[in-house]
Design a protein around this motif. Structure first.
Motif, PDB file in Angstrom:
ATOM      1  N   ASN A  18     107.146 -58.879  17.207  1.00 18.86           N
ATOM      2  CA  ASN A  18     108.099 -58.251  18.118  1.00 18.86           C
ATOM      3  C   ASN A  18     109.521 -58.351  17.565  1.00 18.86           C
ATOM      4  O   ASN A  18     110.262 -57.366  17.592  1.00 18.86           O
ATOM      5  N   LYS A  21     109.982 -55.928  14.710  1.00 19.24           N
ATOM      6  CA  LYS A  21     110.084 -54.562  15.216  1.00 19.24           C
ATOM      7  C   LYS A  21     111.483 -54.289  15.780  1.00 19.24           C
ATOM      8  O   LYS A  21     112.085 -53.251  15.507  1.00 19.24           O
ATOM      9  N   MET A  22     112.008 -55.225  16.551  1.00 14.73           N
ATOM     10  CA  MET A  22     113.325 -55.030  17.163  1.00 14.73           C
ATOM     11  C   MET A  22     114.439 -55.039  16.116  1.00 14.73           C
ATOM     12  O   MET A  22     115.400 -54.267  16.224  1.00 14.73           O
ATOM     13  N   ASN A  24     114.124 -54.062  13.005  1.00 15.18           N
ATOM     14  CA  ASN A  24     114.015 -52.802  12.269  1.00 15.18           C
ATOM     15  C   ASN A  24     114.512 -51.607  13.069  1.00 15.18           C
ATOM     16  O   ASN A  24     114.901 -50.597  12.483  1.00 15.18           O
ATOM     17  N   LYS A  25     114.519 -51.716  14.398  1.00 13.39           N
ATOM     18  CA  LYS A  25     115.044 -50.642  15.242  1.00 13.39           C
ATOM     19  C   LYS A  25     116.574 -50.634  15.290  1.00 13.39           C
ATOM     20  O   LYS A  25     117.179 -49.634  15.658  1.00 13.39           O
ATOM     21  N   ARG A  26     117.195 -51.761  14.953  1.00 13.41           N
ATOM     22  CA  ARG A  26     118.655 -51.904  15.052  1.00 13.41           C
ATOM     23  C   ARG A  26     119.346 -50.977  14.064  1.00 13.41           C
ATOM     24  O   ARG A  26     119.012 -50.942  12.886  1.00 13.41           O
ATOM     25  N   SER A  27     120.295 -50.210  14.539  1.00 10.25           N
ATOM     26  CA  SER A  27     121.064 -49.329  13.674  1.00 10.25           C
ATOM     27  C   SER A  27     121.740 -50.148  12.575  1.00 10.25           C
ATOM     28  O   SER A  27     122.347 -51.180  12.849  1.00 10.25           O
TER      29      SER A  27
END
Length: 69
Positions: A18, A21-22, A24-27
């Motif tokens: 988790n 994943k979070m 990698n989602k961060r700009s």
């Protein structure tokens, strides 16, 4: 830029998956790999879009702590 952050509070593969994943989602994050065994996150990021405080915020929002080196 690359950094390795020591992470406290991960207890299972779900925790590390988790968090990875979070991150990698961060700009601004180009890649992130989280290791439960090593209790760390290796993050490559664009320092013009995100800084260490921004990465720490993602970790803390996931319920974990960044351990000072």
């Amino acid at each position: 830029m690359k950094t390795t952050m020591k992470i406290a509070g991960m207890h299972c593969n779900g925790c590390s998956t988790n968090l990875e994943k979070m991150l990698n989602k961060r700009s601004g994050v180009l890649s992130a790999k989280v290791s439960l065994e090593a209790a760390c996150a290796e993050v490559e990021y664009d320092e013009t879009k995100v800084d260490l405080d921004g990465l720490r915020e993602v970790v803390e929002n996931c319920g974990f702590d960044v351990v000072p080196a």
